[in-house]
Design a protein around this motif. Structure first.
Motif, PDB file in Angstrom:
ATOM      1  N   ASP A 154     -72.514  83.641  24.382  1.00 55.67           N
ATOM      2  CA  ASP A 154     -73.298  84.601  25.024  1.00 55.67           C
ATOM      3  C   ASP A 154     -74.758  84.884  24.615  1.00 55.67           C
ATOM      4  O   ASP A 154     -74.850  84.351  23.307  1.00 55.67           O
ATOM      5  N   GLU A 155     -75.365  85.582  25.362  1.00 54.31           N
ATOM      6  CA  GLU A 155     -76.828  85.865  25.013  1.00 54.31           C
ATOM      7  C   GLU A 155     -76.551  86.673  23.566  1.00 54.31           C
ATOM      8  O   GLU A 155     -76.050  87.623  23.491  1.00 54.31           O
ATOM      9  N   PRO A 156     -77.332  86.276  22.341  1.00 52.41           N
ATOM     10  CA  PRO A 156     -77.111  86.974  21.266  1.00 52.41           C
ATOM     11  C   PRO A 156     -77.873  88.332  21.290  1.00 52.41           C
ATOM     12  O   PRO A 156     -79.065  88.698  21.960  1.00 52.41           O
ATOM     13  N   GLU A 157     -77.252  89.614  20.753  1.00 50.92           N
ATOM     14  CA  GLU A 157     -77.809  90.882  20.838  1.00 50.92           C
ATOM     15  C   GLU A 157     -78.549  91.119  19.699  1.00 50.92           C
ATOM     16  O   GLU A 157     -79.361  92.156  19.748  1.00 50.92           O
ATOM     17  N   HIS A 158     -78.342  90.242  18.517  1.00 52.28           N
ATOM     18  CA  HIS A 158     -79.225  90.636  17.479  1.00 52.28           C
ATOM     19  C   HIS A 158     -79.805  89.446  16.814  1.00 52.28           C
ATOM     20  O   HIS A 158     -79.521  88.281  16.929  1.00 52.28           O
ATOM     21  N   THR A 159     -80.850  89.698  15.762  1.00 50.24           N
ATOM     22  CA  THR A 159     -81.594  88.622  15.151  1.00 50.24           C
ATOM     23  C   THR A 159     -80.797  87.982  14.246  1.00 50.24           C
ATOM     24  O   THR A 159     -79.616  88.577  13.693  1.00 50.24           O
ATOM     25  N   LEU A 160     -81.042  86.624  13.674  1.00 51.35           N
ATOM     26  CA  LEU A 160     -80.324  86.057  12.498  1.00 51.35           C
ATOM     27  C   LEU A 160     -80.508  86.987  11.253  1.00 51.35           C
ATOM     28  O   LEU A 160     -79.385  87.350  10.597  1.00 51.35           O
ATOM     29  N   PRO A 161     -81.711  87.455  10.988  1.00 52.49           N
ATOM     30  CA  PRO A 161     -81.784  88.616   9.719  1.00 52.49           C
ATOM     31  C   PRO A 161     -80.826  89.795   9.830  1.00 52.49           C
ATOM     32  O   PRO A 161     -80.180  90.120   8.891  1.00 52.49           O
ATOM     33  N   GLN A 162     -80.915  90.114  11.170  1.00 52.35           N
ATOM     34  CA  GLN A 162     -79.997  91.388  11.301  1.00 52.35           C
ATOM     35  C   GLN A 162     -78.345  91.064  11.058  1.00 52.35           C
ATOM     36  O   GLN A 162     -77.621  91.756  10.588  1.00 52.35           O
ATOM     37  N   LEU A 163     -77.929  89.932  11.550  1.00 49.10           N
ATOM     38  CA  LEU A 163     -76.483  89.276  11.323  1.00 49.10           C
ATOM     39  C   LEU A 163     -76.411  89.061   9.684  1.00 49.10           C
ATOM     40  O   LEU A 163     -75.498  89.246   9.258  1.00 49.10           O
ATOM     41  N   ARG A 164     -77.318  88.572   9.301  1.00 50.07           N
ATOM     42  CA  ARG A 164     -77.131  88.458   7.730  1.00 50.07           C
ATOM     43  C   ARG A 164     -77.009  89.583   6.931  1.00 50.07           C
ATOM     44  O   ARG A 164     -76.108  89.487   6.001  1.00 50.07           O
ATOM     45  N   GLU A 165     -77.749  90.542   7.372  1.00 50.49           N
ATOM     46  CA  GLU A 165     -77.474  91.821   6.691  1.00 50.49           C
ATOM     47  C   GLU A 165     -76.283  92.380   7.136  1.00 50.49           C
ATOM     48  O   GLU A 165     -75.526  93.008   6.145  1.00 50.49           O
ATOM     49  N   ALA A 166     -75.555  92.292   8.253  1.00 48.33           N
ATOM     50  CA  ALA A 166     -74.369  92.830   9.061  1.00 48.33           C
ATOM     51  C   ALA A 166     -73.235  92.179   7.964  1.00 48.33           C
ATOM     52  O   ALA A 166     -72.300  92.788   7.735  1.00 48.33           O
ATOM     53  N   LEU A 167     -73.249  90.783   7.615  1.00 49.28           N
ATOM     54  CA  LEU A 167     -72.493  90.306   7.010  1.00 49.28           C
ATOM     55  C   LEU A 167     -72.506  90.291   5.446  1.00 49.28           C
ATOM     56  O   LEU A 167     -71.586  89.748   4.783  1.00 49.28           O
ATOM     57  N   SER A 168     -73.668  90.749   4.962  1.00 49.17           N
ATOM     58  CA  SER A 168     -73.968  90.927   3.561  1.00 49.17           C
ATOM     59  C   SER A 168     -74.008  89.689   3.033  1.00 49.17           C
ATOM     60  O   SER A 168     -73.514  89.297   1.843  1.00 49.17           O
ATOM     61  N   LEU A 169     -74.610  88.540   3.737  1.00 44.05           N
ATOM     62  CA  LEU A 169     -74.892  87.284   3.065  1.00 44.05           C
ATOM     63  C   LEU A 169     -75.771  87.321   1.914  1.00 44.05           C
ATOM     64  O   LEU A 169     -76.987  87.722   2.548  1.00 44.05           O
ATOM     65  N   SER A 170     -75.770  86.528   0.973  1.00 44.56           N
ATOM     66  CA  SER A 170     -76.790  86.205   0.184  1.00 44.56           C
ATOM     67  C   SER A 170     -77.892  85.245   1.011  1.00 44.56           C
ATOM     68  O   SER A 170     -77.550  84.595   1.688  1.00 44.56           O
ATOM     69  N   ASP A 171     -79.209  85.274   0.420  1.00 44.57           N
ATOM     70  CA  ASP A 171     -80.061  84.648   0.859  1.00 44.57           C
ATOM     71  C   ASP A 171     -79.774  82.937   0.592  1.00 44.57           C
ATOM     72  O   ASP A 171     -80.441  82.028   1.162  1.00 44.57           O
ATOM     73  N   ASP A 172     -78.968  82.525  -0.302  1.00 38.86           N
ATOM     74  CA  ASP A 172     -78.810  81.235  -0.626  1.00 38.86           C
ATOM     75  C   ASP A 172     -77.568  80.712   0.326  1.00 38.86           C
ATOM     76  O   ASP A 172     -77.482  79.307   0.494  1.00 38.86           O
ATOM     77  N   VAL A 173     -76.967  81.431   1.442  1.00 38.48           N
ATOM     78  CA  VAL A 173     -75.992  80.856   2.390  1.00 38.48           C
ATOM     79  C   VAL A 173     -76.824  80.582   3.539  1.00 38.48           C
ATOM     80  O   VAL A 173     -77.188  81.444   4.270  1.00 38.48           O
ATOM     81  N   PRO A 174     -76.969  79.264   3.945  1.00 38.56           N
ATOM     82  CA  PRO A 174     -77.501  79.141   5.153  1.00 38.56           C
ATOM     83  C   PRO A 174     -76.811  79.875   6.369  1.00 38.56           C
ATOM     84  O   PRO A 174     -75.528  80.038   6.603  1.00 38.56           O
ATOM     85  N   LEU A 175     -77.876  80.265   7.360  1.00 38.19           N
ATOM     86  CA  LEU A 175     -77.203  80.993   8.500  1.00 38.19           C
ATOM     87  C   LEU A 175     -78.053  80.306   9.830  1.00 38.19           C
ATOM     88  O   LEU A 175     -79.228  80.179   9.790  1.00 38.19           O
ATOM     89  N   VAL A 176     -77.353  79.799  10.516  1.00 36.43           N
ATOM     90  CA  VAL A 176     -78.131  78.965  11.665  1.00 36.43           C
ATOM     91  C   VAL A 176     -77.237  79.149  13.141  1.00 36.43           C
ATOM     92  O   VAL A 176     -76.207  79.946  13.162  1.00 36.43           O
TER      93      VAL A 176
END
Length: 208
Positions: A154-176
């Motif tokens: 589906d069309e994403p409702e949030h940006t990748l940086p917002q998703l990274r924050e929601a998942l509490s991902l560290s910066d060294d984990v790639p998000l694509v």
């Protein structure tokens, strides 16, 4: 290795009955995990060079009150063990893909699927982001390298940086981003994981 994934995924038909070459003497294992209905089975089917082994069963009324189908009410089948696919990297090496079941009642299988795994892809659907927390927690518990891929059915409702924050991902984990229905997109996720694993391996070799 990433170029081999690219070449093979482009050339091999996704549902052929390609036999395993007798020259193969090494295998790599990758697991695709995530919540219920995020597209794990779809990704394995899209990128595998063989007809994937699937343990999908029809969803019935027996799952009412047990399985959370919020956001995936159109789904009629579910994986009850695992999905399995294969990519031949060269004459000696193959990559095995395992798609883990997403329903909470089958999560006990995950630790067994993780055995011998090189790395993992956490597939995320933005409509059910919270379902991904358990997958990330288990991978971190096992100390297993992973990347996170947002599946855009589906069309994403949030940006990748917002998703990274929601998942509490560290910066060294790639998000694509990806679309698990398409081979090229699924292939790019595997390449991202392999590149991540290579970077981690190189960093370990150069560290004091």
């Amino acid at each position: 290795m990433d170029s081999r994934i690219s070449e093979v995924a482009d050339q091999a038909p996704p549902r052929s009955r390609t036999p395993l070459a007798s020259t193969v003497n090494d295998a790599l294992k990758i697991v695709i995990v995530g919540g219920f209905g995020v597209g794990k089975t779809t990704m394995v089917r899209a990128v595998s060079e063989i007809r994937p082994l699937s343990t999908e069963e029809t969803m019935t009324g027996a799952g009412i009150g047990i399985d959370d189908i919020g956001g995936v009410r159109e789904k009629s089948t579910t994986t009850v063990a695992f999905d399995f696919g294969r990519i031949s990297l060269n004459e000696q090496m193959v990559l095995y893909l395992f798609g883990a079941p997403g329903q909470q009642r089958f999560w006990f299988l995950w630790d067994r699927l993780f055995a011998g795994t090189l790395g993992a892809v956490v597939l995320v659907a933005t409509r059910r982001v919270a379902d991904s927390w358990y997958a990330i927690d288990r991978l971190e518990h096992h100390g297993m390298p992973f990347i996170v891929a947002r599946n855009n059915f589906d069309e994403p409702e949030h940006t990748l940086p917002q998703l990274r924050e929601a998942l509490s991902l560290s910066d060294d984990v790639p998000l694509v981003d990806c679309d698990a229905r398409h081979r090229a997109s699924s292939k790019s996720v595997l390449i991202a994981l392999v590149n991540h694993l290579y970077a981690l391996s190189t960093a370990q070799e150069t560290s004091p």
